[in-house]
Write a protein that holds these residues in place. Sequence first.
Motif, mmCIF file in Angstrom:
data_model
loop_
_atom_site.group_PDB
_atom_site.id
_atom_site.type_symbol
_atom_site.label_atom_id
_atom_site.label_comp_id
_atom_site.label_asym_id
_atom_site.label_seq_id
_atom_site.Cartn_x
_atom_site.Cartn_y
_atom_site.Cartn_z
ATOM 1 N N THR A 120 -13.505 -2.201 12.189
ATOM 2 C CA THR A 120 -12.125 -1.883 11.860
ATOM 3 C C THR A 120 -12.022 -1.216 10.501
ATOM 4 O O THR A 120 -12.888 -1.405 9.641
ATOM 5 C CB THR A 120 -11.258 -3.156 11.880
ATOM 6 O OG1 THR A 120 -9.890 -2.799 11.644
ATOM 7 C CG2 THR A 120 -11.698 -4.137 10.797
ATOM 8 N N SER B 135 -9.217 -1.902 8.858
ATOM 9 C CA SER B 135 -8.137 -2.713 8.297
ATOM 10 C C SER B 135 -8.549 -3.542 7.095
ATOM 11 O O SER B 135 -7.712 -3.847 6.245
ATOM 12 C CB SER B 135 -7.577 -3.650 9.372
ATOM 13 O OG SER B 135 -6.999 -2.926 10.424
ATOM 14 N N LYS B 136 -9.800 -3.945 7.007
ATOM 15 C CA LYS B 136 -10.212 -4.905 5.994
ATOM 16 C C LYS B 136 -10.803 -4.213 4.766
ATOM 17 O O LYS B 136 -10.112 -3.924 3.814
ATOM 18 C CB LYS B 136 -11.189 -5.914 6.610
ATOM 19 C CG LYS B 136 -10.662 -6.598 7.866
ATOM 20 C CD LYS B 136 -9.332 -7.291 7.645
ATOM 21 C CE LYS B 136 -8.847 -7.976 8.903
ATOM 22 N NZ LYS B 136 -7.518 -8.589 8.744
ATOM 23 N N GLY C 219 -6.671 -0.805 15.854
ATOM 24 C CA GLY C 219 -7.361 -1.905 15.192
ATOM 25 C C GLY C 219 -8.413 -2.486 16.119
ATOM 26 O O GLY C 219 -8.410 -2.229 17.332
ATOM 27 N N ARG D 216 -3.542 0.689 11.527
ATOM 28 C CA ARG D 216 -4.031 0.250 12.839
ATOM 29 C C ARG D 216 -5.023 1.206 13.484
ATOM 30 O O ARG D 216 -4.707 1.930 14.432
ATOM 31 C CB ARG D 216 -2.862 0.008 13.817
ATOM 32 C CG ARG D 216 -1.691 -0.794 13.263
ATOM 33 C CD ARG D 216 -2.129 -2.101 12.604
ATOM 34 N NE ARG D 216 -2.896 -2.937 13.501
ATOM 35 C CZ ARG D 216 -4.049 -3.509 13.144
ATOM 36 N NH1 ARG D 216 -4.583 -3.299 11.959
ATOM 37 N NH2 ARG D 216 -4.701 -4.272 13.990
ATOM 38 N N ALA E 283 -3.250 7.794 10.843
ATOM 39 C CA ALA E 283 -4.341 6.813 10.812
ATOM 40 C C ALA E 283 -5.694 7.499 10.954
ATOM 41 O O ALA E 283 -6.658 7.147 10.271
ATOM 42 C CB ALA E 283 -4.144 5.791 11.927
ATOM 43 N N ALA F 205 -4.985 -1.553 6.721
ATOM 44 C CA ALA F 205 -4.426 -2.545 7.646
ATOM 45 C C ALA F 205 -3.123 -2.082 8.286
ATOM 46 O O ALA F 205 -2.850 -2.366 9.457
ATOM 47 C CB ALA F 205 -4.216 -3.874 6.921
ATOM 48 N N GLU G 124 -6.212 -9.179 3.655
ATOM 49 C CA GLU G 124 -6.003 -7.778 3.289
ATOM 50 C C GLU G 124 -6.805 -7.431 2.043
ATOM 51 O O GLU G 124 -7.114 -8.287 1.212
ATOM 52 C CB GLU G 124 -4.516 -7.536 3.025
ATOM 53 C CG GLU G 124 -3.659 -7.709 4.258
ATOM 54 C CD GLU G 124 -2.195 -7.935 3.918
ATOM 55 O OE1 GLU G 124 -1.341 -7.583 4.764
ATOM 56 O OE2 GLU G 124 -1.911 -8.476 2.829
#
Length: 359
Positions: free
Chosen positions: A220, A222-223, A89, A231, A258, A228, A38
């Motif tokens: 993504t 998320s990183k 994701g 999604r 999101a 994260a 994360e």
Amino acid sequence: MSETSPKLRAELEGIPTYKPGKPAAAGGPVAYKLSSNENPYPPLPGVLETVTAAVSSFNRYPDMACTSLMNELSERFGVPLSHLATGTGSVGVAQQLIQATSGPGDEVIYAWRSFEAYPIITQISGATSVQVPLTAGDVHDLDAMAEAITERTRLIFVCNPNNPTGTVVKRAELERFLDRVPSDVLVVLDEAYREFIRDPEVPDGVELYRTRPNVCVLRTFSKAYGLAGLRVGFAIAHEPVAAALRKTAVPFGVSQIAQEAAIASLRAEDELLGRVGSLVCERNRVVEGLRAQGWTVPETQANFVWLRLGERTVDFAAACEQHGVVVRPFAGEGVRVTVGETEANDIFLKVAEGFRKEL
């Protein structure tokens, strides 16, 4: 009452369980979570405000087509809208790709060890996993992967940088590999950690996709972008593949919150680059520190490092937890350690130094 259970698909038997990174223990000695790759930073400027505004309408369904986000991605990457698809994701999009390409009797090739979701989503579809061992240097063995292709092969994952080793495939070898893959086999370049790459010899998958209809790129939020928990990921692929992804997507899978957060994050790119640069500096410091202690550490281009520990893997993870950091062990193989806050990295390096002296 009958005791006969409902009939379920035989393919579900024996599916490995996805193991998320262990969280920091509430009220316990563990203070830092370095187990899930994360981003340790809070949301980018403007993102929290955008999300807060979007919360007031979550009684409504989200835009199923992700129209605004798709337009933003199209402009950002210079690709047609018809070449884009979103999902929950990048792992959600990866599962859609297998659903669209592979079923019983088909084969999916990937390196091993690599992203642990690959065998799970392959088995769910009923397809057969073909796992090709990494080289001694923990890098994709592309020659062996090319040799593993058969008439049953439908999809190949190339995780670049590779999770959990952080190693990369470089331009010349990747292009040579792509030249060997039949045009009717889909090659998925999983670039979840693309933003952390600093090696100029590692190609941008989007540039490779432009001239290769059988190449799909996964990305993504998320990183590097730090979303994260929301999604949202996406694929860039030529129209037949992207259209198939839109067909296999879970309706309304990407929430409006999101979508709005992803758009705001894309628009905060200058701040993003600064944060990623700081994490890369920390990554270099951690790698140099480990090597100075005598560890053999693969060259990583992601936001984590990989230590091969074999039978001592679980012991090392326990030692880290005892001192206040949680890492991700792969029993019998090694640990993946996220580059996190400076304080967390310092604790990890201290534990590694003491453990090294015991080996």
